[in-house]
Design a protein around this motif. Structure first.
Motif, mmCIF file in Angstrom:
data_model
loop_
_atom_site.group_PDB
_atom_site.id
_atom_site.type_symbol
_atom_site.label_atom_id
_atom_site.label_comp_id
_atom_site.label_asym_id
_atom_site.label_seq_id
_atom_site.Cartn_x
_atom_site.Cartn_y
_atom_site.Cartn_z
ATOM 1 N N LEU A 141 -0.034 -12.786 27.689
ATOM 2 C CA LEU A 141 1.237 -13.245 26.434
ATOM 3 C C LEU A 141 0.341 -13.174 25.337
ATOM 4 O O LEU A 141 1.429 -13.194 24.367
ATOM 5 C CB LEU A 141 1.138 -14.965 27.622
ATOM 6 C CG LEU A 141 1.863 -15.268 28.372
ATOM 7 C CD1 LEU A 141 1.506 -16.826 28.131
ATOM 8 C CD2 LEU A 141 2.802 -15.080 28.527
ATOM 9 N N GLU A 142 -0.671 -13.543 24.675
ATOM 10 C CA GLU A 142 -1.263 -12.862 23.855
ATOM 11 C C GLU A 142 -1.005 -12.187 23.192
ATOM 12 O O GLU A 142 -0.302 -11.833 22.143
ATOM 13 C CB GLU A 142 -2.370 -13.214 23.594
ATOM 14 C CG GLU A 142 -3.191 -14.903 23.589
ATOM 15 C CD GLU A 142 -4.306 -15.520 23.357
ATOM 16 O OE1 GLU A 142 -5.328 -14.123 23.453
ATOM 17 O OE2 GLU A 142 -5.193 -16.244 23.542
ATOM 18 N N LYS A 143 -0.812 -10.474 23.660
ATOM 19 C CA LYS A 143 -0.771 -9.307 23.636
ATOM 20 C C LYS A 143 0.766 -10.027 23.523
ATOM 21 O O LYS A 143 1.836 -8.761 22.522
ATOM 22 C CB LYS A 143 -1.223 -8.297 24.757
ATOM 23 C CG LYS A 143 -2.734 -8.459 24.921
ATOM 24 C CD LYS A 143 -3.270 -7.027 25.142
ATOM 25 C CE LYS A 143 -4.671 -6.973 25.989
ATOM 26 N NZ LYS A 143 -5.016 -5.979 26.607
ATOM 27 N N SER A 144 1.905 -9.616 24.223
ATOM 28 C CA SER A 144 3.013 -10.111 23.978
ATOM 29 C C SER A 144 3.284 -10.148 23.128
ATOM 30 O O SER A 144 3.938 -9.998 22.004
ATOM 31 C CB SER A 144 3.846 -10.052 25.549
ATOM 32 O OG SER A 144 3.632 -11.281 25.372
ATOM 33 N N GLU A 145 2.668 -11.483 23.072
ATOM 34 C CA GLU A 145 2.923 -12.719 21.388
ATOM 35 C C GLU A 145 2.925 -11.524 20.293
ATOM 36 O O GLU A 145 3.394 -11.435 19.030
ATOM 37 C CB GLU A 145 2.623 -13.162 21.468
ATOM 38 C CG GLU A 145 2.893 -14.189 21.940
ATOM 39 C CD GLU A 145 2.356 -15.833 22.535
ATOM 40 O OE1 GLU A 145 1.660 -16.365 21.393
ATOM 41 O OE2 GLU A 145 2.551 -17.025 23.252
ATOM 42 N N LYS A 146 1.389 -10.715 20.255
ATOM 43 C CA LYS A 146 1.159 -9.998 18.649
ATOM 44 C C LYS A 146 2.196 -8.901 18.792
ATOM 45 O O LYS A 146 2.859 -8.405 17.360
ATOM 46 C CB LYS A 146 -0.424 -9.597 19.149
ATOM 47 C CG LYS A 146 -1.489 -10.452 18.991
ATOM 48 C CD LYS A 146 -1.980 -9.526 19.419
ATOM 49 C CE LYS A 146 -2.928 -10.819 19.011
ATOM 50 N NZ LYS A 146 -4.643 -10.480 19.713
ATOM 51 N N GLU A 148 5.343 -8.867 19.716
ATOM 52 C CA GLU A 148 6.773 -9.456 19.215
ATOM 53 C C GLU A 148 6.493 -9.911 18.271
ATOM 54 O O GLU A 148 7.703 -9.897 17.496
ATOM 55 C CB GLU A 148 7.386 -10.140 20.580
ATOM 56 C CG GLU A 148 7.486 -9.833 21.776
ATOM 57 C CD GLU A 148 7.800 -11.457 22.268
ATOM 58 O OE1 GLU A 148 7.667 -13.095 22.093
ATOM 59 O OE2 GLU A 148 7.998 -11.011 23.747
ATOM 60 N N LYS A 149 5.969 -10.236 17.268
ATOM 61 C CA LYS A 149 5.601 -11.111 16.530
ATOM 62 C C LYS A 149 5.892 -9.574 14.994
ATOM 63 O O LYS A 149 7.027 -10.082 14.275
ATOM 64 C CB LYS A 149 3.968 -11.349 15.540
ATOM 65 C CG LYS A 149 4.528 -13.161 16.303
ATOM 66 C CD LYS A 149 2.816 -13.818 16.062
ATOM 67 C CE LYS A 149 2.732 -14.989 16.356
ATOM 68 N NZ LYS A 149 1.955 -15.357 16.307
ATOM 69 N N GLU A 152 9.946 -9.104 14.840
ATOM 70 C CA GLU A 152 10.648 -10.312 14.556
ATOM 71 C C GLU A 152 10.403 -10.031 12.575
ATOM 72 O O GLU A 152 11.175 -10.397 12.006
ATOM 73 C CB GLU A 152 9.714 -11.544 14.907
ATOM 74 C CG GLU A 152 10.135 -11.920 15.976
ATOM 75 C CD GLU A 152 9.054 -13.230 16.249
ATOM 76 O OE1 GLU A 152 9.227 -13.974 15.283
ATOM 77 O OE2 GLU A 152 9.661 -13.408 17.688
#
Length: 171
Positions: A141-146, A148-149, A152
């Motif tokens: 999740l952290e990797k995917s959030e990184k 994804e940011k 954006e």
């Protein structure tokens, strides 16, 4: 067979020679018993007035009475002993049964302790696996959030650029 013993005894003031296979001490004990019985009767006033043949009969009856009372007491004690022997037998049997049961329970306890140990180890492994899995999901999740940011941000930059272009054309 033991040798016959001859023993001089005094009964009612007269000397007698007793002969038997028992010890001299035993023969003296019998004579003393008879002497004590005669002395017991002589203390009674009524005994002195009774004819001598009747005295002998009373003495024999009292000795027979003592004998039967002693015999009944022995029989009662033997019955009590039999009851106690049966109780001891039953208690020994119960003790053996309890020992067998205790050994069986001890064996079962060891097996259950072993099984419990295995289950605890398995639980620890499962918890570790679960923790690893959860940490792996968090990492993902952290990797995917990184990842994804930055997208954006790219989207924001493109919007800014679009905004700049129209303002650039106006100028």
């Amino acid at each position: 067979m033991a040798a016959k013993n001859n023993t001089e005894v005094i009964i009612d003031g007269k000397v007698y020679i007793l002969s038997g296979y028992e010890s001299q001490e035993y023969l003296q004990k019998v004579a003393t018993y008879i002497n004590d019985k005669i002395a017991e009767f002589k203390m009674l006033d009524e005994y002195k007035r009774i004819p001598s043949d009747m005295r002998s009969t009373l003495l024999a009856l009292n000795i027979a009475d003592d004998y039967f009372k002693a015999k009944n007491q022995v029989e009662k004690l033997e019955q009590d002993l039999e009851v106690k022997d049966r109780e001891i037998y039953d208690l020994k049997h119960e003790l053996i049964s309890n020992q067998i049961r205790m050994e069986s329970d001890a064996k079962s306890l060891k097996e259950l302790e072993k099984e419990n140990k295995e289950l605890l180890l398995n639980k620890t492994r499962l918890e570790a696996t679960l923790e690893d899995a959860l940490l792996g999901k968090v990492d993902k999740l952290e990797k995917s959030e990184k990842t994804e940011k930055p997208e954006e941000k790219k989207t924001d930059h493109t919007e800014e650029k679009k905004e700049e272009k129209p303002s650039g054309k106006k100028a």
